[in-house]
Design a protein around this motif. Structure first.
Motif, short mmCIF file in Angstrom:
data_model
loop_
_atom_site.label_atom_id
_atom_site.label_comp_id
_atom_site.label_asym_id
_atom_site.label_seq_id
_atom_site.Cartn_x
_atom_site.Cartn_y
_atom_site.Cartn_z
N ASN A 116 0.82 -1.21 0.00
CA ASN A 116 0.00 0.00 0.00
C ASN A 116 0.86 1.26 0.00
OD1 ASN A 116 0.94 0.20 2.62
ND2 ASN A 116 -0.94 -0.54 3.54
N ALA A 117 0.23 2.39 -0.04
CA ALA A 117 0.94 3.66 -0.13
C ALA A 117 1.80 3.92 1.10
CB ALA A 117 -0.07 4.80 -0.31
N THR A 118 1.39 3.47 2.26
CA THR A 118 2.18 3.67 3.47
C THR A 118 3.51 2.95 3.37
OG1 THR A 118 0.14 3.82 4.75
CG2 THR A 118 2.15 3.41 5.98
N THR A 119 3.51 1.74 2.84
CA THR A 119 4.74 0.98 2.68
C THR A 119 5.68 1.70 1.72
OG1 THR A 119 3.47 -1.04 2.99
CG2 THR A 119 5.67 -1.28 2.06
N ILE A 120 5.16 2.19 0.63
CA ILE A 120 5.98 2.90 -0.35
C ILE A 120 6.53 4.18 0.26
CG2 ILE A 120 5.90 4.11 -2.56
CD1 ILE A 120 3.78 2.01 -3.42
N HIS A 121 5.70 4.89 1.01
CA HIS A 121 6.14 6.14 1.65
C HIS A 121 7.25 5.85 2.67
CE1 HIS A 121 5.80 10.30 2.81
NE2 HIS A 121 5.63 9.95 4.08
N MET A 122 7.09 4.80 3.45
CA MET A 122 8.12 4.45 4.44
C MET A 122 9.43 4.06 3.76
SD MET A 122 6.99 5.02 7.41
CE MET A 122 8.19 4.19 8.40
N ALA A 123 9.35 3.32 2.66
CA ALA A 123 10.56 2.94 1.93
C ALA A 123 11.24 4.19 1.37
CB ALA A 123 10.22 1.96 0.81
N SER A 124 10.46 5.12 0.85
CA SER A 124 11.03 6.36 0.32
C SER A 124 11.73 7.15 1.42
CB SER A 124 9.94 7.23 -0.30
OG SER A 124 9.35 6.58 -1.38
N LEU A 125 11.10 7.25 2.58
CA LEU A 125 11.72 7.96 3.70
C LEU A 125 13.01 7.29 4.15
CD1 LEU A 125 8.63 8.94 5.88
CD2 LEU A 125 10.09 10.46 4.55
N MET A 126 13.00 5.98 4.16
CA MET A 126 14.20 5.25 4.57
C MET A 126 15.36 5.53 3.61
SD MET A 126 14.63 1.15 5.18
CE MET A 126 14.53 0.74 3.44
N TYR A 127 15.09 5.47 2.31
CA TYR A 127 16.15 5.69 1.34
C TYR A 127 16.59 7.16 1.32
CZ TYR A 127 15.17 0.99 -0.22
OH TYR A 127 14.98 -0.36 -0.27
N LEU A 128 15.66 8.08 1.50
CA LEU A 128 16.04 9.50 1.54
C LEU A 128 16.90 9.81 2.77
CD1 LEU A 128 12.78 11.23 0.32
CD2 LEU A 128 14.96 11.11 -0.87
N SER A 129 16.58 9.20 3.90
CA SER A 129 17.41 9.42 5.09
C SER A 129 18.79 8.81 4.89
CB SER A 129 16.74 8.86 6.34
OG SER A 129 16.65 7.46 6.27
N LYS A 130 18.87 7.69 4.20
CA LYS A 130 20.16 7.07 3.88
C LYS A 130 20.99 8.00 2.99
CE LYS A 130 21.58 2.45 2.46
NZ LYS A 130 21.11 1.23 1.81
N ARG A 131 20.34 8.60 2.01
CA ARG A 131 21.03 9.52 1.11
C ARG A 131 21.51 10.75 1.87
NH1 ARG A 131 20.31 11.31 -4.72
NH2 ARG A 131 19.60 9.19 -4.95
N THR A 132 20.68 11.28 2.75
CA THR A 132 21.06 12.46 3.55
C THR A 132 22.24 12.14 4.45
OG1 THR A 132 18.76 13.22 3.50
CG2 THR A 132 20.19 14.20 5.16
N LEU A 133 22.22 10.97 5.08
CA LEU A 133 23.33 10.56 5.93
C LEU A 133 24.63 10.46 5.14
CD1 LEU A 133 24.36 9.56 8.68
CD2 LEU A 133 23.75 7.25 7.95
N PHE A 134 24.56 9.92 3.94
CA PHE A 134 25.76 9.83 3.11
C PHE A 134 26.30 11.22 2.78
CE2 PHE A 134 27.74 9.83 -1.10
CZ PHE A 134 28.80 8.96 -0.86
N LYS A 135 25.42 12.15 2.45
CA LYS A 135 25.87 13.50 2.12
C LYS A 135 26.47 14.20 3.33
CE LYS A 135 22.92 14.24 -1.85
NZ LYS A 135 21.89 15.04 -2.49
N VAL A 136 25.90 13.99 4.52
CA VAL A 136 26.45 14.58 5.74
C VAL A 136 27.84 13.98 6.03
CG1 VAL A 136 26.15 14.70 8.26
CG2 VAL A 136 24.25 15.24 6.75
N GLN A 137 27.99 12.69 5.84
CA GLN A 137 29.29 12.06 6.06
C GLN A 137 30.33 12.59 5.06
OE1 GLN A 137 28.21 7.93 5.74
NE2 GLN A 137 27.98 7.70 7.97
N ARG A 138 29.91 12.79 3.84
CA ARG A 138 30.84 13.32 2.83
C ARG A 138 31.23 14.75 3.17
NH1 ARG A 138 29.01 12.82 -3.30
NH2 ARG A 138 27.36 14.11 -2.45
N LEU A 139 30.28 15.55 3.64
CA LEU A 139 30.57 16.93 4.05
C LEU A 139 31.49 16.95 5.26
CD1 LEU A 139 29.99 19.95 3.60
CD2 LEU A 139 28.05 19.70 5.15
N SER A 140 31.26 16.06 6.20
CA SER A 140 32.11 15.98 7.39
C SER A 140 33.54 15.62 7.01
CB SER A 140 31.54 14.94 8.35
OG SER A 140 32.41 14.73 9.43
N ALA A 141 33.70 14.68 6.10
CA ALA A 141 35.04 14.30 5.64
C ALA A 141 35.71 15.47 4.92
CB ALA A 141 34.96 13.09 4.72
#
Length: 187
Positions: free
Chosen positions: A137-162
């Motif tokens: 359902n849409a909730t599952t898709i929304h949760m998966a999108s949030l999970m991947y977006l947070s993963k992408r944000t974490l990667f960018k923060v780690q790259r900025l920190s480095a």
């Protein structure tokens, strides 16, 4: 059967008829409840069987899609590049996507979500598991999108920190050693 009751009182005949009607309705209600309960039980069993069969088909489709993707050219990290994946999904894998109930635009969006490093490549297993998460359902898709977006944000923060550690810390150490004190505790 009613004549002996009439000998006692006229009202006994009517009370006995009322009693028989209530007993008959009670028995009919019990039989109906047993029938409906059995019907619901078999209906739930049928639903479970259908869902199990559908899940088995979806897993078979995903295994087949994974095999198709795995036969494509993979980079040194064992990841598939976007152009090779799209060749599979628009070619022989298009029917599998349709069988899974997914559209090509959803598959492309999933690739963009999983490509957190902007390298235009993702892991094959990660991609296939991502497709599995998008089923539902849409909730599952929304949760998966949030999970991947947070993963992408974490990667960018780690790259900025480095980047800050590589460029700013050496500059601070050349100017004033006291400024480096609190920064060095981050390492």
């Amino acid at each position: 059967l009613l004549k002996p009751l009439e000998a006692i009182s006229v009202w006994n005949r009517w009370l006995f008829l009322l009693y028989m009607i209530l007993i008959l309705l009670g028995v009919m209600n019990t039989v109906s409840a047993v029938y409906v309960d059995a019907l619901l039980h078999f209906s739930n069993m049928d639903r479970d069987i259908v869902m199990t069969e559908r899940n088995a088909k979806e897993k078979a489709y995903l295994r087949e899609l994974r095999t198709m993707i795995g036969h494509q050219h993979l980079n040194a990290q064992g990841q598939i590049e976007q152009k090779h994946l799209m060749a599979v999904l628009t070619g022989e894998g298009a029917n599998l996507l349709k069988s899974l109930g997914l559209q090509l635009s959803v598959a492309k969006a999933l690739f963009r979500l999983l490509d957190v490093e902007d390298s235009r490549s993702v892991g094959v297993d990660e991609y296939v598991c991502g497709l599995l998460h998008l089923k539902g359902n849409a909730t599952t898709i929304h949760m998966a999108s949030l999970m991947y977006l947070s993963k992408r944000t974490l990667f960018k923060v780690q790259r900025l920190s480095a980047l800050v550690e590589d460029r700013v810390v050496p500059l601070l150490s050349r100017t004033d050693p006291e400024l480096l004190g609190p920064v060095s505790t981050l390492q």
